[in-house]
Design a protein around this motif. Structure first.
Motif, PDB file in Angstrom:
ATOM      1  N   GLN A  54       0.116  -0.426  -5.513  1.00  0.00           N
ATOM      2  CA  GLN A  54       0.064   0.870  -4.833  1.00  0.00           C
ATOM      3  C   GLN A  54       1.275   1.554  -5.100  1.00  0.00           C
ATOM      4  OE1 GLN A  54      -2.053   1.052  -1.084  1.00  0.00           O
ATOM      5  NE2 GLN A  54      -0.309   2.299  -0.014  1.00  0.00           N
ATOM      6  N   GLN A  55       2.584   0.561  -5.116  1.00  0.00           N
ATOM      7  CA  GLN A  55       3.864   1.122  -5.599  1.00  0.00           C
ATOM      8  C   GLN A  55       3.714   1.817  -6.760  1.00  0.00           C
ATOM      9  OE1 GLN A  55       6.459   1.582  -3.526  1.00  0.00           O
ATOM     10  NE2 GLN A  55       4.919   0.860  -1.633  1.00  0.00           N
ATOM     11  N   ALA A  66       3.633  12.803  -2.435  1.00  0.00           N
ATOM     12  CA  ALA A  66       2.980  11.447  -2.947  1.00  0.00           C
ATOM     13  C   ALA A  66       2.506  10.540  -2.122  1.00  0.00           C
ATOM     14  CB  ALA A  66       3.938  10.855  -4.059  1.00  0.00           C
ATOM     15  N   HIS A  67       3.108  10.206  -1.079  1.00  0.00           N
ATOM     16  CA  HIS A  67       2.633   9.125  -0.150  1.00  0.00           C
ATOM     17  C   HIS A  67       1.473   9.823   0.767  1.00  0.00           C
ATOM     18  CE1 HIS A  67       6.382   6.934  -0.994  1.00  0.00           C
ATOM     19  NE2 HIS A  67       5.804   6.025  -0.378  1.00  0.00           N
ATOM     20  N   LEU A  87       1.938   5.072  -6.759  1.00  0.00           N
ATOM     21  CA  LEU A  87       2.718   6.148  -5.917  1.00  0.00           C
ATOM     22  C   LEU A  87       3.968   6.757  -7.019  1.00  0.00           C
ATOM     23  CD1 LEU A  87       3.716   4.532  -2.441  1.00  0.00           C
ATOM     24  CD2 LEU A  87       3.024   6.943  -2.995  1.00  0.00           C
ATOM     25  N   LYS A  88       4.386   5.768  -7.810  1.00  0.00           N
ATOM     26  CA  LYS A  88       5.271   6.256  -8.903  1.00  0.00           C
ATOM     27  C   LYS A  88       4.731   7.382  -9.883  1.00  0.00           C
ATOM     28  CE  LYS A  88       8.974   4.114  -7.359  1.00  0.00           C
ATOM     29  NZ  LYS A  88       9.986   4.929  -6.512  1.00  0.00           N
ATOM     30  N   TYR A  94      -0.696  11.747  -0.358  1.00  0.00           N
ATOM     31  CA  TYR A  94      -1.885  11.696  -1.307  1.00  0.00           C
ATOM     32  C   TYR A  94      -2.286  10.392  -1.453  1.00  0.00           C
ATOM     33  CZ  TYR A  94      -4.775  11.957  -5.454  1.00  0.00           C
ATOM     34  OH  TYR A  94      -5.634  11.923  -6.718  1.00  0.00           O
ATOM     35  N   VAL A  95      -1.673   9.188  -1.643  1.00  0.00           N
ATOM     36  CA  VAL A  95      -1.790   8.050  -1.810  1.00  0.00           C
ATOM     37  C   VAL A  95      -2.388   7.362  -0.470  1.00  0.00           C
ATOM     38  CG1 VAL A  95      -1.191   5.609  -2.424  1.00  0.00           C
ATOM     39  CG2 VAL A  95      -0.472   7.265  -3.610  1.00  0.00           C
ATOM     40  N   TYR A 123       8.371  12.702  -2.296  1.00  0.00           N
ATOM     41  CA  TYR A 123       7.943  11.551  -1.663  1.00  0.00           C
ATOM     42  C   TYR A 123       7.074  11.739  -0.390  1.00  0.00           C
ATOM     43  CZ  TYR A 123       8.792   6.947   0.814  1.00  0.00           C
ATOM     44  OH  TYR A 123       8.739   5.742   1.205  1.00  0.00           O
ATOM     45  N   GLU A 180       4.092  10.281  -7.849  1.00  0.00           N
ATOM     46  CA  GLU A 180       5.690  10.975  -7.811  1.00  0.00           C
ATOM     47  C   GLU A 180       6.116  11.738  -8.967  1.00  0.00           C
ATOM     48  OE1 GLU A 180       8.290   7.969  -6.302  1.00  0.00           O
ATOM     49  OE2 GLU A 180       7.447   7.902  -4.309  1.00  0.00           O
ATOM     50  N   SER A 186      -6.044   6.099   0.136  1.00  0.00           N
ATOM     51  CA  SER A 186      -6.395   4.802   0.762  1.00  0.00           C
ATOM     52  C   SER A 186      -7.715   4.702   1.760  1.00  0.00           C
ATOM     53  CB  SER A 186      -5.196   4.007   1.339  1.00  0.00           C
ATOM     54  OG  SER A 186      -4.238   3.839   0.375  1.00  0.00           O
TER      55      SER A 186
END
Length: 197
Positions: free
Chosen positions: A119-120, A156-157, A123-124, A159-160, A153, A127, A164
């Motif tokens: 997930q990280q 992107a968060h 996210l990148k 969106y993810v 940030y 981003e 999820s």
């Protein structure tokens, strides 16, 4: 390790990647053993070690291949695309369609027994796209009313997080619907998208 790309090698690697996903639905990665992987894939241990050093190597290569494929599929197709504030956003359309088509993989990786680093890394990717988009759309991102890093940030968060939720609920909305609503929330704002004036 064997470097051959013959059909048997490709199939064996695919069997092991599928076995990894099946096991991750049932247990944490740390509980998965080579024995469990080879039993699930119906291959022997020596065959496993002909292709992967250990289970971490299998996991890393599985994630790398999927994210590389994701990036290649959803990346902006032109400079012009980065300057458009269209709803739905073309990037969001391609991204949600890709995630839908590879739903099982994303559900497992982002699910209860998923891999937090996946997930990280996703996210990148989002981003970076948002930063590229922002720098094309805004002539002076350093002069925005909020710091550009905070904006990127947040988007992107969001969106993810929405992706999820979509995955956790077995994708009840179409990829097109998700792309439209995510684009609307990103471009117009979440209160506007919800009809809250």
């Amino acid at each position: 390790m064997e470097k051959s790309n013959d059909l048997r090698v490709i199939k064996t690697k695919q069997f092991l990647k599928e076995a990894l996903l099946v096991l991750l639905k049932k247990m944490d990665f740390e509980e998965i053993t080579i024995m469990k992987l080879t039993t699930q894939a119906q291959i022997n241990r020596s065959t496993f070690y002909a292709h992967f050093y250990d289970k971490y190597d299998l996991l890393e290569k599985t994630i790398n291949e999927e994210l590389l494929s994701f990036v290649e599929e959803v990346a902006p197709k032109s400079e012009e695309e980065l300057t458009l504030a269209h709803i739905p956003n073309p990037f969001y359309v391609r991204a949600t369609k890709y995630i839908y088509q590879h739903g099982e993989f994303f559900q497992v990786m982002m699910g209860e027994n998923g891999i937090s680093s996946f997930q990280q890394r996703l996210l990148k990717i989002i981003e970076k796209y948002m930063l590229d988009y922002l720098e094309k759309l805004h002539p002076r991102p350093d002069k925005m009313e909020i710091p550009k890093e905070l904006f990127v940030y947040y988007v992107a968060h969001g969106y993810v997080g929405a992706i999820s939720y979509w995955l956790e609920n077995d994708m009840p909305y179409s990829p097109e619907y998700m792309a439209e609503k995510l684009s609307l929330m990103t471009i117009k704002g979440s209160f506007h998208a919800a009809g809250l004036k």
